[in-house]
Design an enzyme around this catalytic site. Structure first.
Site, short mmCIF file in Angstrom:
data_model
loop_
_atom_site.label_atom_id
_atom_site.label_comp_id
_atom_site.label_asym_id
_atom_site.label_seq_id
_atom_site.Cartn_x
_atom_site.Cartn_y
_atom_site.Cartn_z
N HIS A 144 0.86 -1.18 0.00
CA HIS A 144 0.00 0.00 0.00
C HIS A 144 0.90 1.23 0.00
CE1 HIS A 144 1.11 0.12 4.21
NE2 HIS A 144 0.60 -1.10 4.40
N GLU A 145 0.26 2.41 0.10
CA GLU A 145 1.06 3.64 -0.02
C GLU A 145 2.08 3.79 1.10
OE1 GLU A 145 -1.22 7.28 -0.70
OE2 GLU A 145 -2.56 6.06 -1.92
N HIS A 150 4.02 1.35 2.34
CA HIS A 150 5.20 0.67 1.82
C HIS A 150 5.86 1.52 0.72
CE1 HIS A 150 2.70 -3.03 2.94
NE2 HIS A 150 3.81 -3.20 3.65
N GLN A 158 7.55 -15.26 12.35
CA GLN A 158 7.15 -14.10 13.16
C GLN A 158 5.65 -14.09 13.46
OE1 GLN A 158 8.54 -11.27 10.05
NE2 GLN A 158 6.77 -10.05 10.65
#
Ligand code: AMP
Length: 283
Positions: A34-35, A37, A61
């Site tokens: 998404h933005e 990242h 994780q």
């Protein structure tokens, strides 16, 4: 953009570039980009000659099997987005490549991981430190970029770098938010319409707490009560923790009269979707 699934070819190429004095920026991700990242990647492309992005949903994780199973995987769309922001190399390994043998290596970051994400997601930071160490050794970047959204993770990676002498710079980048204030997250796409509507409560609660502490000099206790009361109005939001901590050592703040940088950190469930958020400011 070139895509690499195995380690050797990527390493060979990066080595040639670094031998010529070119700098490498690295953005590790789990995909479903998404933005948030993309903003890390853009910063890396501005500060380095080449940018490597990894997409790997790291099983070690995850402390919750259904969270791992339901984690969104959207490689095709991700690759298209990466092209638009000028990523040079995508590393997309599989589990066999990343974990060729079973490992019993174990990291313990002490007080840094006793609270918040470390306390509620047992083994999470061990898995993060393990995979990030592997990725740092594979990519050998000059700079690595992490989001403030995972503030505790950023501090742990910084400790990892310092303890193990990783020869690189670890850089924290600001949180990207949706229009209503919800911190962007790959998990947001799992929210239904009603949950998405209520999800803005997290950022609103953080801002309420910030205002109380910074402007009204309210006590920690009173602020915590107010946050809980505020969130009770949102029936789909289930608060897991809200903490007022020193931004660098994550120790709980007791005395608000002392000037220091504070992090307000929060985790909450909307149905099965677990979201985290934080704000950092000077007291
Ligand atoms: P993830 O794919 O969730 O492991 O995230 C990869 C990197 O992107 C991590 O360093 C995150 O902290 C960062 N990141 C995730 N969400 C955001 C956001 N909303 N704004 C900025 N960075 C983010």
């Amino acid at each position: 953009m070139q895509i690499f699934e195995d380690i050797n070819n990527l390493q060979k190429l990066l080595k040639t570039l670094q031998n010529k004095g070119q700098t490498i920026g690295f953005v590790p991700t789990m995909g479903a980009l998404h933005e948030g990242h993309l903003s890390l990647i853009e910063q890396s492309t501005q500060e380095n000659d080449y940018t490597v992005v990894s997409i790997y949903v790291n099983p070690t994780q995850f402390n919750n099997a259904s969270d791992l199973e339901n984690y969104p995987r959207t490689l095709e769309e991700d690759a298209e987005k990466l092209e638009t922001v000028g990523c040079d190399f995508l590393f997309f390994p599989n589990n066999k490549t990343m974990y060729p043998q079973k490992t019993s290596l174990f990291f313990d970051f002490g007080d840094l991981e006793r609270r918040m994400e470390g306390a509620f997601r047992e083994g999470h930071f061990n898995g993060v430190a393990l995979v990030v160490s592997k990725l740092f050794n594979i990519v050998k970047p000059n700079r690595a970029y992490f989001g403030q959204k995972d503030w505790q993770q950023y501090l742990i990676i910084k400790a990892l770098k310092e303890n193990l002498f990783f020869d690189l710079e670890v850089i924290a980048c600001p949180i990207k938010r949706e229009v209503g204030g919800l911190a962007m997250s790959s998990r947001n796409m799992r929210l239904n319409v009603a949950q998405r509507k209520e999800s803005v409560a997290l950022y609103q609660a953080l801002n309420l707490a910030k205002k109380m502490l910074q402007e009204e000099k309210a006590s920690i206790k009173r602020t915590q009560v107010a946050v809980n009361k505020f969130l009770e109005k949102f029936t789909l939001v289930q608060l897991e923790y809200f903490e007022v901590v020193n931004s660098q050592n994550l120790k709980p703040i007791e005395n608000i009269d002392k000037s220091q940088e504070v992090a307000l950190c929060m985790a909450a469930y909307l149905g099965e979707v677990r979201l985290i958020d934080n704000i950092i400011f000077q007291l």
